[in-house]
Design a protein around this motif. Sequence first.
Motif, PDB file in Angstrom:
ATOM      1  N   TYR A  62     -15.259  36.264  28.155  1.00  0.00           N
ATOM      2  CA  TYR A  62     -15.933  37.264  27.334  1.00  0.00           C
ATOM      3  C   TYR A  62     -16.287  38.435  28.234  1.00  0.00           C
ATOM      4  O   TYR A  62     -17.159  38.353  29.093  1.00  0.00           O
ATOM      5  CB  TYR A  62     -17.195  36.707  26.694  1.00  0.00           C
ATOM      6  CG  TYR A  62     -17.855  37.705  25.789  1.00  0.00           C
ATOM      7  CD1 TYR A  62     -18.947  38.447  26.213  1.00  0.00           C
ATOM      8  CD2 TYR A  62     -17.347  37.939  24.513  1.00  0.00           C
ATOM      9  CE1 TYR A  62     -19.538  39.385  25.384  1.00  0.00           C
ATOM     10  CE2 TYR A  62     -17.938  38.875  23.691  1.00  0.00           C
ATOM     11  CZ  TYR A  62     -19.031  39.589  24.132  1.00  0.00           C
ATOM     12  OH  TYR A  62     -19.602  40.518  23.303  1.00  0.00           O
ATOM     13  N   LEU A  63     -15.592  39.520  28.072  1.00  0.00           N
ATOM     14  CA  LEU A  63     -15.791  40.682  28.921  1.00  0.00           C
ATOM     15  C   LEU A  63     -16.849  41.582  28.319  1.00  0.00           C
ATOM     16  O   LEU A  63     -16.895  41.786  27.110  1.00  0.00           O
ATOM     17  CB  LEU A  63     -14.477  41.474  29.048  1.00  0.00           C
ATOM     18  CG  LEU A  63     -13.299  40.703  29.651  1.00  0.00           C
ATOM     19  CD1 LEU A  63     -12.091  41.608  29.697  1.00  0.00           C
ATOM     20  CD2 LEU A  63     -13.643  40.190  31.034  1.00  0.00           C
ATOM     21  N   ALA A  64     -17.712  42.110  29.148  1.00  0.00           N
ATOM     22  CA  ALA A  64     -18.683  43.089  28.677  1.00  0.00           C
ATOM     23  C   ALA A  64     -17.953  44.343  28.254  1.00  0.00           C
ATOM     24  O   ALA A  64     -16.812  44.601  28.657  1.00  0.00           O
ATOM     25  CB  ALA A  64     -19.685  43.412  29.791  1.00  0.00           C
ATOM     26  N   SER A  65     -18.601  45.116  27.429  1.00  0.00           N
ATOM     27  CA  SER A  65     -17.956  46.323  26.912  1.00  0.00           C
ATOM     28  C   SER A  65     -17.570  47.235  28.063  1.00  0.00           C
ATOM     29  O   SER A  65     -18.384  47.530  28.946  1.00  0.00           O
ATOM     30  CB  SER A  65     -18.912  47.042  25.961  1.00  0.00           C
ATOM     31  OG  SER A  65     -18.288  48.205  25.466  1.00  0.00           O
ATOM     32  N   ARG A  66     -16.336  47.650  28.059  1.00  0.00           N
ATOM     33  CA  ARG A  66     -15.860  48.526  29.126  1.00  0.00           C
ATOM     34  C   ARG A  66     -16.384  49.933  28.922  1.00  0.00           C
ATOM     35  O   ARG A  66     -17.029  50.253  27.943  1.00  0.00           O
ATOM     36  CB  ARG A  66     -14.339  48.539  29.124  1.00  0.00           C
ATOM     37  CG  ARG A  66     -13.721  47.226  29.497  1.00  0.00           C
ATOM     38  CD  ARG A  66     -12.217  47.325  29.481  1.00  0.00           C
ATOM     39  NE  ARG A  66     -11.715  47.765  28.187  1.00  0.00           N
ATOM     40  CZ  ARG A  66     -10.598  47.299  27.642  1.00  0.00           C
ATOM     41  NH1 ARG A  66      -9.895  46.396  28.267  1.00  0.00           N
ATOM     42  NH2 ARG A  66     -10.188  47.745  26.481  1.00  0.00           N
ATOM     43  N   GLY A  67     -16.081  50.760  29.875  1.00  0.00           N
ATOM     44  CA  GLY A  67     -16.466  52.156  29.754  1.00  0.00           C
ATOM     45  C   GLY A  67     -15.689  52.825  28.640  1.00  0.00           C
ATOM     46  O   GLY A  67     -14.885  52.202  27.947  1.00  0.00           O
ATOM     47  N   PRO A  68     -15.924  54.104  28.432  1.00  0.00           N
ATOM     48  CA  PRO A  68     -15.238  54.824  27.356  1.00  0.00           C
ATOM     49  C   PRO A  68     -13.724  54.803  27.536  1.00  0.00           C
ATOM     50  O   PRO A  68     -13.213  54.897  28.651  1.00  0.00           O
ATOM     51  CB  PRO A  68     -15.802  56.248  27.460  1.00  0.00           C
ATOM     52  CG  PRO A  68     -16.316  56.356  28.863  1.00  0.00           C
ATOM     53  CD  PRO A  68     -16.802  54.991  29.222  1.00  0.00           C
ATOM     54  N   ILE A  69     -13.032  54.659  26.417  1.00  0.00           N
ATOM     55  CA  ILE A  69     -11.571  54.623  26.422  1.00  0.00           C
ATOM     56  C   ILE A  69     -11.058  55.968  25.921  1.00  0.00           C
ATOM     57  O   ILE A  69     -11.394  56.396  24.815  1.00  0.00           O
ATOM     58  CB  ILE A  69     -11.039  53.490  25.532  1.00  0.00           C
ATOM     59  CG1 ILE A  69     -11.613  52.143  25.977  1.00  0.00           C
ATOM     60  CG2 ILE A  69      -9.519  53.450  25.565  1.00  0.00           C
ATOM     61  CD1 ILE A  69     -11.220  51.737  27.363  1.00  0.00           C
ATOM     62  N   SER A  70     -10.273  56.623  26.735  1.00  0.00           N
ATOM     63  CA  SER A  70      -9.729  57.926  26.347  1.00  0.00           C
ATOM     64  C   SER A  70      -8.556  57.740  25.390  1.00  0.00           C
ATOM     65  O   SER A  70      -7.962  56.664  25.297  1.00  0.00           O
ATOM     66  CB  SER A  70      -9.285  58.700  27.588  1.00  0.00           C
ATOM     67  OG  SER A  70      -8.211  58.014  28.228  1.00  0.00           O
ATOM     68  N   MET A  71      -8.226  58.801  24.697  1.00  0.00           N
ATOM     69  CA  MET A  71      -7.073  58.760  23.797  1.00  0.00           C
ATOM     70  C   MET A  71      -5.789  58.518  24.588  1.00  0.00           C
ATOM     71  O   MET A  71      -4.872  57.839  24.107  1.00  0.00           O
ATOM     72  CB  MET A  71      -6.995  60.072  23.023  1.00  0.00           C
ATOM     73  CG  MET A  71      -5.857  60.113  22.002  1.00  0.00           C
ATOM     74  SD  MET A  71      -5.984  58.758  20.791  1.00  0.00           S
ATOM     75  CE  MET A  71      -7.496  59.245  19.948  1.00  0.00           C
ATOM     76  N   LYS A  72      -5.747  59.043  25.808  1.00  0.00           N
ATOM     77  CA  LYS A  72      -4.570  58.835  26.649  1.00  0.00           C
ATOM     78  C   LYS A  72      -4.378  57.352  26.948  1.00  0.00           C
ATOM     79  O   LYS A  72      -3.255  56.821  26.874  1.00  0.00           O
ATOM     80  CB  LYS A  72      -4.722  59.629  27.944  1.00  0.00           C
ATOM     81  CG  LYS A  72      -3.571  59.422  28.929  1.00  0.00           C
ATOM     82  CD  LYS A  72      -3.813  60.184  30.218  1.00  0.00           C
ATOM     83  CE  LYS A  72      -2.701  59.928  31.229  1.00  0.00           C
ATOM     84  NZ  LYS A  72      -2.946  60.638  32.526  1.00  0.00           N
ATOM     85  N   ALA A  73      -5.478  56.651  27.276  1.00  0.00           N
ATOM     86  CA  ALA A  73      -5.392  55.221  27.581  1.00  0.00           C
ATOM     87  C   ALA A  73      -4.986  54.431  26.340  1.00  0.00           C
ATOM     88  O   ALA A  73      -4.221  53.459  26.437  1.00  0.00           O
ATOM     89  CB  ALA A  73      -6.733  54.727  28.118  1.00  0.00           C
ATOM     90  N   ARG A  74      -5.488  54.821  25.186  1.00  0.00           N
ATOM     91  CA  ARG A  74      -5.100  54.144  23.949  1.00  0.00           C
ATOM     92  C   ARG A  74      -3.604  54.298  23.694  1.00  0.00           C
ATOM     93  O   ARG A  74      -2.918  53.334  23.332  1.00  0.00           O
ATOM     94  CB  ARG A  74      -5.890  54.709  22.769  1.00  0.00           C
ATOM     95  CG  ARG A  74      -7.377  54.426  22.808  1.00  0.00           C
ATOM     96  CD  ARG A  74      -8.087  55.100  21.644  1.00  0.00           C
ATOM     97  NE  ARG A  74      -9.520  54.909  21.701  1.00  0.00           N
ATOM     98  CZ  ARG A  74     -10.165  53.870  21.173  1.00  0.00           C
ATOM     99  NH1 ARG A  74      -9.478  52.925  20.541  1.00  0.00           N
ATOM    100  NH2 ARG A  74     -11.472  53.748  21.277  1.00  0.00           N
ATOM    101  N   LEU A  75      -3.102  55.512  23.868  1.00  0.00           N
ATOM    102  CA  LEU A  75      -1.678  55.761  23.629  1.00  0.00           C
ATOM    103  C   LEU A  75      -0.813  55.015  24.628  1.00  0.00           C
ATOM    104  O   LEU A  75       0.264  54.505  24.280  1.00  0.00           O
ATOM    105  CB  LEU A  75      -1.405  57.264  23.697  1.00  0.00           C
ATOM    106  CG  LEU A  75      -2.017  58.113  22.576  1.00  0.00           C
ATOM    107  CD1 LEU A  75      -1.758  59.593  22.817  1.00  0.00           C
ATOM    108  CD2 LEU A  75      -1.457  57.700  21.220  1.00  0.00           C
ATOM    109  N   GLU A  76      -1.266  54.927  25.867  1.00  0.00           N
ATOM    110  CA  GLU A  76      -0.490  54.204  26.879  1.00  0.00           C
ATOM    111  C   GLU A  76      -0.415  52.721  26.533  1.00  0.00           C
ATOM    112  O   GLU A  76       0.653  52.099  26.658  1.00  0.00           O
ATOM    113  CB  GLU A  76      -1.125  54.394  28.256  1.00  0.00           C
ATOM    114  CG  GLU A  76      -0.929  55.797  28.839  1.00  0.00           C
ATOM    115  CD  GLU A  76      -1.592  55.953  30.192  1.00  0.00           C
ATOM    116  OE1 GLU A  76      -2.333  55.011  30.605  1.00  0.00           O
ATOM    117  OE2 GLU A  76      -1.386  56.997  30.842  1.00  0.00           O
ATOM    118  N   ALA A  77      -1.533  52.129  26.079  1.00  0.00           N
ATOM    119  CA  ALA A  77      -1.515  50.716  25.707  1.00  0.00           C
ATOM    120  C   ALA A  77      -0.601  50.487  24.507  1.00  0.00           C
ATOM    121  O   ALA A  77       0.178  49.514  24.477  1.00  0.00           O
ATOM    122  CB  ALA A  77      -2.939  50.247  25.387  1.00  0.00           C
ATOM    123  N   ALA A  78      -0.668  51.393  23.525  1.00  0.00           N
ATOM    124  CA  ALA A  78       0.194  51.249  22.353  1.00  0.00           C
ATOM    125  C   ALA A  78       1.659  51.422  22.718  1.00  0.00           C
ATOM    126  O   ALA A  78       2.538  50.707  22.196  1.00  0.00           O
ATOM    127  CB  ALA A  78      -0.218  52.272  21.287  1.00  0.00           C
TER     128      ALA A  78
END
Length: 237
Positions: free
Chosen positions: A105-121
Motif C-alpha cells: 500500500y503506497l502512500a499518495s505520491r506527489g502531483p502527477i503531471s499531464m506529461k507523466a500521465r500520457l507517458e504511462a498511457a
Amino acid sequence: MAEVAKQGMMSPYEAARERTVLENKRKMEALNLRHLSAAIKEAPKTPSPMKQKRRRIIEDAVVVPSPPRRSRRLANLPEVKYAEIAPHSAERMTRSSRKPSDLIYLASRGPISMKARLEAATKAEELELQLDPEFPSFVKAMLHSHVVRGFWLGLPSHFCDTYMPKQDCIVTLVDEKDEEFDTNYLAYKKGLSGGWAGFAICHGMQDGDAAVFQLIKPTTFKVHIIRAASDDDEKDE
C-alpha cells in the motif's frame, strides 16, 4: 283611528303581519331588551374561562431501556459484541497467497503531471501491441475515483457489449505474478465493484497509472500495470 284606517286598506295577510310586529314591539319594551343589547355592546370584552388554554405539565419520564429482542432459536446463544470485532477484515475477495502484512500500500505520491500521465498511457498502449491479438484487450488510465476514493472501475462500453457476460458475475483479475483476485462485475453498469479495491490497494495503484486488461478467459483478465512517474521523481532524475 289612523291605525284602523290603515288596517282597512291592508289585505288580511298584511293586517295579521302588522299586528304580529306591534305585539313583538310591546313585548320587547316590556322586557327592556333594547337597553340590555346596548349594555352588552358597550361592555368590555373578557376572554371566556372555557377558552383559556391549560398548560400541560409534563414530568420528566425515566426511560428504562428494555433488553434487545432475540428470536427463540438465538436466545440461548452467547451475545455477540460487535465492538470487539475489527472494523476492517483482512479477508478480501482474493485467492492470492499473500498475507495481509505483505500487501503493498503506497502512500499518495506527489502531483502527477499531464506529461507523466500520457507517458504511462503510451507505454501501456505499446505493451498492448505486443500481446497476443487472439485475446481482446484494452488500456485503462487510472483516475482518483478508481484507486483512491470510490474504487469503481468502469470498463469500455464497446468492449463490454462485445466480450463481457450480459449478467452480473465474478470476474477474476490475474496480476503479473499469476496471483488471482476475484471482483464483482456489474453488467448493467459495465464495471468492476467489490474486490477491485482490494486489487488496487494490494498493488499500490495510484492516480495517473495505466493498466492493460487482457481477456484470457470469458471472465478472467490478465492485468499489466504501468506506473506513472510523479513530478518529484522527475526532479530527482
